[in-house]
Design a protein around this motif. Structure first.
Motif, PDB file in Angstrom:
ATOM      1  N   SER A   5       0.797  -1.013   0.081  1.00  0.00           N
ATOM      2  CA  SER A   5       0.067  -0.248   0.007  1.00  0.00           C
ATOM      3  C   SER A   5       0.985   1.533  -0.141  1.00  0.00           C
ATOM      4  O   SER A   5       1.959   1.181   0.733  1.00  0.00           O
ATOM      5  N   SER A   6       0.323   2.220  -0.721  1.00  0.00           N
ATOM      6  CA  SER A   6       1.333   3.524  -0.730  1.00  0.00           C
ATOM      7  C   SER A   6       1.195   4.255   0.580  1.00  0.00           C
ATOM      8  O   SER A   6       2.058   4.878   0.917  1.00  0.00           O
ATOM      9  N   TRP A   7       0.132   3.830   1.346  1.00  0.00           N
ATOM     10  CA  TRP A   7      -0.113   4.481   2.831  1.00  0.00           C
ATOM     11  C   TRP A   7       1.222   3.732   3.771  1.00  0.00           C
ATOM     12  O   TRP A   7       1.498   4.481   4.595  1.00  0.00           O
ATOM     13  N   HIS A   8       1.499   2.781   3.392  1.00  0.00           N
ATOM     14  CA  HIS A   8       2.878   2.153   4.039  1.00  0.00           C
ATOM     15  C   HIS A   8       4.243   2.230   3.774  1.00  0.00           C
ATOM     16  O   HIS A   8       5.139   2.343   4.486  1.00  0.00           O
ATOM     17  N   THR A   9       4.047   2.316   2.258  1.00  0.00           N
ATOM     18  CA  THR A   9       5.387   2.610   1.943  1.00  0.00           C
ATOM     19  C   THR A   9       6.102   3.941   1.452  1.00  0.00           C
ATOM     20  O   THR A   9       7.090   4.197   1.674  1.00  0.00           O
ATOM     21  N   SER A  10       5.051   5.047   1.521  1.00  0.00           N
ATOM     22  CA  SER A  10       5.569   6.160   1.072  1.00  0.00           C
ATOM     23  C   SER A  10       4.760   7.355   1.683  1.00  0.00           C
ATOM     24  O   SER A  10       5.311   8.214   2.519  1.00  0.00           O
ATOM     25  N   ALA A  11       3.434   7.056   1.565  1.00  0.00           N
ATOM     26  CA  ALA A  11       2.588   8.218   2.237  1.00  0.00           C
ATOM     27  C   ALA A  11       2.477   8.300   3.614  1.00  0.00           C
ATOM     28  O   ALA A  11       2.558   7.325   4.210  1.00  0.00           O
ATOM     29  N   SER A  12       2.322   9.459   4.309  1.00  0.00           N
ATOM     30  CA  SER A  12       2.232   9.343   5.569  1.00  0.00           C
ATOM     31  C   SER A  12       0.571   9.111   6.086  1.00  0.00           C
ATOM     32  O   SER A  12      -0.139   9.504   5.524  1.00  0.00           O
ATOM     33  N   ALA A  13       0.552   8.145   6.966  1.00  0.00           N
ATOM     34  CA  ALA A  13      -0.751   7.832   7.692  1.00  0.00           C
ATOM     35  C   ALA A  13      -1.231   8.780   8.393  1.00  0.00           C
ATOM     36  O   ALA A  13      -2.468   8.850   8.614  1.00  0.00           O
ATOM     37  N   PHE A  14      -0.535   9.832   8.751  1.00  0.00           N
ATOM     38  CA  PHE A  14      -1.061  10.868   9.742  1.00  0.00           C
ATOM     39  C   PHE A  14      -1.045  12.279   8.988  1.00  0.00           C
ATOM     40  O   PHE A  14       0.040  12.589   8.500  1.00  0.00           O
ATOM     41  N   THR A  15      -2.052  12.899   9.249  1.00  0.00           N
ATOM     42  CA  THR A  15      -1.924  14.351   8.746  1.00  0.00           C
ATOM     43  C   THR A  15      -1.869  15.338   9.996  1.00  0.00           C
ATOM     44  O   THR A  15      -2.129  14.972  10.886  1.00  0.00           O
ATOM     45  N   ARG A  16      -1.622  16.730   9.599  1.00  0.00           N
ATOM     46  CA  ARG A  16      -1.552  17.698  10.664  1.00  0.00           C
ATOM     47  C   ARG A  16      -2.889  17.864  11.134  1.00  0.00           C
ATOM     48  O   ARG A  16      -3.033  18.557  12.163  1.00  0.00           O
ATOM     49  N   TYR A  17      -3.900  17.334  10.598  1.00  0.00           N
ATOM     50  CA  TYR A  17      -5.170  17.720  11.235  1.00  0.00           C
ATOM     51  C   TYR A  17      -5.838  16.494  12.181  1.00  0.00           C
ATOM     52  O   TYR A  17      -6.532  16.589  12.833  1.00  0.00           O
ATOM     53  N   GLY A  18      -5.301  15.349  11.576  1.00  0.00           N
ATOM     54  CA  GLY A  18      -5.763  14.168  12.256  1.00  0.00           C
ATOM     55  C   GLY A  18      -6.630  13.306  11.531  1.00  0.00           C
ATOM     56  O   GLY A  18      -6.803  13.406  10.385  1.00  0.00           O
ATOM     57  N   PHE A  19      -6.716  11.939  12.151  1.00  0.00           N
ATOM     58  CA  PHE A  19      -7.661  11.142  11.398  1.00  0.00           C
ATOM     59  C   PHE A  19      -9.065  11.170  11.685  1.00  0.00           C
ATOM     60  O   PHE A  19      -9.235  11.912  12.604  1.00  0.00           O
ATOM     61  N   GLY A  20      -9.909  10.494  10.925  1.00  0.00           N
ATOM     62  CA  GLY A  20     -11.438  10.641  10.915  1.00  0.00           C
ATOM     63  C   GLY A  20     -11.885   9.594  10.326  1.00  0.00           C
ATOM     64  O   GLY A  20     -11.454   8.618   9.657  1.00  0.00           O
ATOM     65  N   TRP A  21     -13.370   9.637  10.401  1.00  0.00           N
ATOM     66  CA  TRP A  21     -14.200   8.517   9.634  1.00  0.00           C
ATOM     67  C   TRP A  21     -13.708   8.633   7.943  1.00  0.00           C
ATOM     68  O   TRP A  21     -13.931   7.436   7.300  1.00  0.00           O
ATOM     69  N   ALA A  22     -13.247   9.511   7.473  1.00  0.00           N
ATOM     70  CA  ALA A  22     -12.948   9.474   5.947  1.00  0.00           C
ATOM     71  C   ALA A  22     -11.442   9.475   5.803  1.00  0.00           C
ATOM     72  O   ALA A  22     -10.950   9.453   4.600  1.00  0.00           O
ATOM     73  N   ASP A  23     -10.605   9.299   6.899  1.00  0.00           N
ATOM     74  CA  ASP A  23      -9.223   9.429   6.894  1.00  0.00           C
ATOM     75  C   ASP A  23      -8.732   8.412   7.961  1.00  0.00           C
ATOM     76  O   ASP A  23      -8.536   8.639   8.992  1.00  0.00           O
ATOM     77  N   THR A  24      -8.540   7.216   7.484  1.00  0.00           N
ATOM     78  CA  THR A  24      -8.754   5.685   8.327  1.00  0.00           C
ATOM     79  C   THR A  24      -7.244   5.239   8.440  1.00  0.00           C
ATOM     80  O   THR A  24      -7.120   4.305   9.061  1.00  0.00           O
ATOM     81  N   ALA A  25      -6.273   5.651   7.410  1.00  0.00           N
ATOM     82  CA  ALA A  25      -4.965   5.018   7.257  1.00  0.00           C
ATOM     83  C   ALA A  25      -4.245   4.852   8.638  1.00  0.00           C
ATOM     84  O   ALA A  25      -3.626   4.086   9.187  1.00  0.00           O
ATOM     85  N   ALA A  26      -4.545   5.904   9.452  1.00  0.00           N
ATOM     86  CA  ALA A  26      -3.700   6.121  10.872  1.00  0.00           C
ATOM     87  C   ALA A  26      -4.193   4.843  11.660  1.00  0.00           C
ATOM     88  O   ALA A  26      -3.483   4.560  12.745  1.00  0.00           O
TER      89      ALA A  26
END
Length: 719
Positions: A398-419
Motif C-alpha cells: 500500500s502507498s500508505w505503508h511505503t511512502s505516504a504518511s498515514a497521519f495528517t496535521r489535522y488528524g484521522f477521522g471517518w474519511a481518513d482511516t490509514a492512521a
C-alpha cells in the motif's frame, strides 16, 4: 484547511442544513429568537480545566490579558490559603482564539484537594480539583453515551435514570416502520433486510457503517490498549452501565458488540448482487423532525447502496473483533472473522463503488471517493489478526505503508482511516520485519511530535492547527491526543502522556470560550447539544443530553443558521454556540464520543496507578529447541536491560505461520488468534536489573515455523 480535506471530514452541507433546522409538523422553521442565545462569554479570564488535574499530570492555565509583562499567579485552596505561586509566561497573540494570552504552569504542585482556585492579577479561575480519581466518572459517563444511543432495545431507567429511559426504537412496533424489514432505496435492491440494533449515529436517528466502523474500532481499541497495559479490569465485566453486565464478558466489549452485530447485518447476503459488500447506511426517507423520540418515529426507513468504504469499515472492525473477542466468545470471533474475510474479498472485487455526495436526503451523505486508506486499514487489521501473507502483502504494497504518511496535521477521522491501520501495526504483535516495524512505530512518534510542536506554539495547548477548526473539531483534537498517548506507550516518554492530558484540559474548559464541551463536567458546560430526543431546549418535557456527551466544537465554517446569525466574525477557536439549532458546532456523534471515552479511560487508569508508562528495557531470545512435522518446542528468555527490577511481567509476540501454543512451563501462556501473551508465575515474578527469566512453550504447526521477530514487555517494545 484545504477545501478537499474539509469535504472529506464533514457531511454534505446541503444535507446538514436540513438536519439541523428545527422541524415542527414537517415544516422547516427557524428557532425562536428567545431560544437562541448569543455565544456565551467566559465567566473568567483565567481558563483552566474546570474538572481539575491529576496530581502527577501537567497543570496549565491560560490567562486572557492585554498585559505584556509577566504576572503573578497564586494557587489557593478552598479555604483561601496560598498553596503555590509563580509567574506567568507571556505568549502574546494567540491566532486561533484571537486573544492575547499568558500561561501559568503549576505542574510542580502535587498535593490533592477540592475547590482550588488560580488567581492572576486579581482575577480568579473557576474552582477545580486535584485528585488521582479525577477521570473515573467521565470514563463511565463517556462510555454510557453508547448505551443511550442504542437502537432496537429499551433504554432502562435502572441504568440511565427515568428522564432518559424509553422503549426500544425502530423495531417495527407502531408507529415505527423498521428496522426489522427495511427496503432499499428505489433501484438499489428488490428485497428487505433486518438491520435492527446498532447505535444511532448522532443527533438524528440514522445509522452509518462508515461512522460506526471507526467508532467501534476506538471503543474496542480502548480495551485492547488497556489490556496491553494490564489495566483492563477497569473496563471489565460489571464496570459499566450496560444491561449485559455480569455475563463474564468485559462491559466495553458488550457495548461494542451491539454495534458489531448491526454492522454485520448490513452485509449484502450471498446470492444477491454485490454479495459481501456492506450497505452504506440506513435512515429515514426524509429528515427526522426535531424533536422526535426514537420509538415515535413514523417514517419509512431505507437502505442505501453498498459502498466500498462501508465494506472496508466492516472488514476492519470485524477483523479487530475476531482478535479481541476470541478470549471471551470464540464463536462470535469466528463469525466476525468470516464477515471480515467476505467483506475484504467483496471490496477487492468492487474497489470503486463510492457513496455519492448527492445522497443526502434524510441523512448525511458520508461521501468518500478515496478508499485506499480504508484498504490499508482493513488489511492491517486482517494481518494483525490472522498473520496471513495475503493480508501482509496488501499492507506492505500500500502507498500508505511505503511512502505516504498515514497521519495528517489535522488528524484521522471517518474519511481518513490509514492512521488506524498504522496504530494497529505499531502496537499489536505481528510478523513485520524488524526494520519495517521500527519505521511504523517511528511514524507514530513523529506524528505525536508534530502535535506537541503544534501545542507548543499556541496559548491554549491545542493539538490542532489554527486552520483545523472545522466540523467536529473536538473529535479531531481527541483523535490526535490518542496518537500522543500511543506514542507514550511505545516509548515511555512522559511528554506524550502530558500532551494527551493537556488536550483533555482543552475539552474541559481551558479554551477560548472558557467552556467545557462535555455535558455535566465543569462550571460552564454544554447542555443543549443537537439531538432529536435530548431536546429540552425546544420541549421542556424532554431531557438535556446526559453527562459525558461531547459537543462537536468550534467550526469556523458556520454551516448552520444559528451559527451564521450569532457567530459571524468569530475567531476560529471561538466559533461555537451551545444551542440545539447549531448542528455544525453543537451536535453529538458516536465518532466524537468514542475518542473521548478512549482518553477518559486512559487518563483514569494513569490516575489510579500513579505512575507514567515505564520505558521497556528488555531483550528477548527465542530459540526453537526441537521441531517435527506438526509441532515444536521453544525456549524464550527475557532479559531486563533496565536499571531497576521488573516486578510482574507480561511478554507478548505473534506467530506469522499459524502456530498454536498447546502447553507451556515456567509461565502462563495464552493465545488469541496470532497473538501470544506469556505471564510470570510466582517463582519468576521479579526480574532484577540485568537478570533474566526463561520459560518454554510447545506448539503445533502446519508447514513452516517462522520465529517471531517482535516482542513487547508490558506493552513496550523489546530489542
Amino acid at each position: 484547511m484545504p477545501p478537499s480535506e474539509s469535504l472529506r471530514r464533514r457531511r454534505t452541507l446541503c444535507a446538514v442544513l436540513l438536519a439541523g433546522s428545527l422541524l415542527v409538523g414537517g415544516a422547516l422553521t427557524a428557532p425562536a429568537a428567545a431560544a437562541v442565545p448569543t455565544a456565551a462569554a467566559a465567566t473568567t479570564a483565567v481558563r483552566v480545566n474546570q474538572v481539575g488535574y491529576l496530581p502527577d499530570g501537567p497543570k496549565h492555565a491560560t490567562v486572557v490579558t492585554t498585559s505584556s509583562q509577566a504576572l503573578t499567579w497564586q494557587l489557593r485552596t478552598a479555604s483561601g490559603t496560598v498553596a503555590a505561586s509563580g509567574s506567568t509566561v507571556p505568549r502574546g497573540a494567540d491566532h486561533a482564539s484571537g486573544q492575547s494570552v499568558q500561561v501559568a504552569d503549576f505542574s510542580s504542585y502535587r498535593d490533592t484537594g477540592s475547590g482550588y482556585v488560580l488567581t492572576v492579577d486579581g482575577r480568579s479561575s473557576d474552582p477545580f480539583d486535584i485528585r488521582a480519581n479525577l477521570y473515573d466518572g467521565l470514563r463511565s459517563d463517556a462510555m454510557a453515551f453508547f448505551y443511550h444511543q442504542r437502537s432496537g432495545i429499551a433504554i432502562e431507567s435502572s441504568l440511565v435514570g427515568s428522564a432518559y429511559a424509553h422503549p426500544a426504537g425502530h423495531l417495527g412496533v407502531a408507529p415505527n416502520k423498521g428496522d426489522t424489514s427495511v427496503p432499499c432505496q428505489s433501484g438499489v435492491c428488490d428485497y428487505t433486510r433486518d438491520v435492527r440494533g446498532g447505535w444511532y449515529d448522532a443527533g438524528d436517528q440514522g445509522k452509518y457503517v462508515v461512522n460506526g466502523g471507526i467508532s467501534t474500532w476506538l471503543v474496542v481499541n480502548s480495551f485492547e490498549r488497556a489490556k496491553r497495559a494490564g489495566t483492563h479490569e477497569a473496563l471489565g465485566d460489571s464496570t459499566l452501565r450496560v444491561p449485559e453486565r455480569g455475563n463474564g464478558v468485559p462491559d466495553v466489549l458488550d457495548e461494542a458488540r451491539w454495534e458489531l452485530d448491526f454492522l454485520m447485518r448490513m452485509q449484502v447476503p450471498d446470492g444477491k448482487p454485490y454479495a459481501g459488500m456492506a450497505f452504506h447506511k440506513v435512515h429515514d426517507a426524509a429528515w427526522t423532525a426535531l424533536p422526535t423520540r426514537p420509538e415515535l418515529d413514523s417514517q419509512v426507513r431505507e437502505l442505501h447502496r453498498p459502498s466500498t468504504a462501508a465494506t472496508l469499515n466492516l472488514a476492519a472492525a470485524a477483523a479487530q473483533c475476531a482478535r479481541v473477542y476470541r478470549a471471551y466468545d470464540a464463536a462470535f470471533a469466528d463469525r466476525c472473522l468470516a464477515a471480515a474475510r467476505k467483506a475484504w474479498t467483496a471490496a477487492r472485487a468492487n474497489p470503486a463503488l463510492y457513496a455519492p455526495d448527492s445522497d443526502s436526503t434524510g441523512g448525511g451523505a458520508y461521501g468518500d471517493a478515496q478508499v485506499t486508506d480504508e484498504f490499508y486499514w482493513a488489511a492491517a487489521e486482517l494481518y494483525a489478526t490472522t498473520g496471513e501473507s495475503a493480508y501482509r502483502d496488501a499492507v506492505t504494497s500500500s502507498s500508505w505503508h511505503t511512502s505516504a504518511s498515514a497521519f495528517t496535521r489535522y488528524g484521522f477521522g471517518w474519511a481518513d482511516t490509514a492512521a488506524l491501520g498504522r496504530l494497529t501495526l505499531a502496537t499489536v504483535p505481528n510478523g513485520l520485519p524488524a526494520a519495517d516495524l521500527t519505521r511504523v512505530r517511528s511514524s507514530v512518534t513523529a506524528a505525536a511530535d508534530t502535535h506537541l510542536s503544534t501545542m507548543a506554539g499556541q496559548g491554549y495547548g491545542v493539538p490542532i492547527p489554527t486552520d483545523g477548526y472545522f466540523w467536529g473539531s473536538n473529535s479531531e483534537l481527541a483523535n490526535n491526543a490518542i496518537v500522543l498517548a500511543v506514542a507514550g506507550e511505545l516509548t515511555g516518554d512522559g511528554r506524550y502522556r502530558a500532551g494527551a492530558l493537556e488536550a483533555m484540559d482543552y475539552l474541559l474548559g481551558r479554551n477560548a470560550l472558557g467552556q467545557s464541551y462535555v455535558t455535566g463536567y465543569g462550571e460552564t458546560s454544554s447542555r443543549n447539544q443537537h439531538h432529536r430526543f435530548w431536546a429540552h431546549q425546544v420541549d421542556a418535557s424532554l431531557p438535556n443530553p446526559p453527562a459525558g456527551s461531547l459537543a462537536g466544537g468550534p467550526n469556523s465554517g458556520l454551516q448552520d443558521p444559528v451559527a451564521q446569525e450569532r457567530l459571524t466574525g468569530c475567531a476560529p477557536a471561538a466559533c461555537y454556540i451551545d444551542d440545539i439549532g447549531s448542528y455544525s458546532t453543537n451536535e453529538v456523534a458516536v465518532n466524537w464520543n468514542a475518542p473521548l471515552a478512549w482518553l477518559a479511560a486512559y487518563a483514569a487508569e494513569r490516575a489510579t496507578d500513579g505512575g507514567e508508562q515505564p520505558t521497556a528495557s528488555c531483550a528477548v531470545t527465542y530459540t526453537v529447541d526441537n521441531s517435527w512435522s506438526d509441532g515444536f518446542t521453544a525456549t524464550v528468555t527475557v532479559k531486563n536491560t533496565g536499571s531497576s527490577a521488573v516486578d510482574g511481567w507480561r511478554l507478548g509476540w505473534s506467530y506469522s505461520g499459524g502456530q498454536r501454543v498447546t502447553s507451556a512451563w515456567n509461565a502462563t501462556v495464552t493465545q488469541s488468534g496470532t497473538d501470544v501473551v506469556a505471564r510470570n508465575v510466582d517463582w519468576n515474578r521479579v526480574i532484577p536489573a540485568g537478570g533474566t527469566a526463561s520459560f518454554g512453550v510447545q506448539g503445533s504447526k502446519s508447514g513452516s515455523n517462522p520465529t517471531p521477530t517482535a516482542f513487547t514487555l508490558d506493552g513496550g517494545a523489546c530489542a
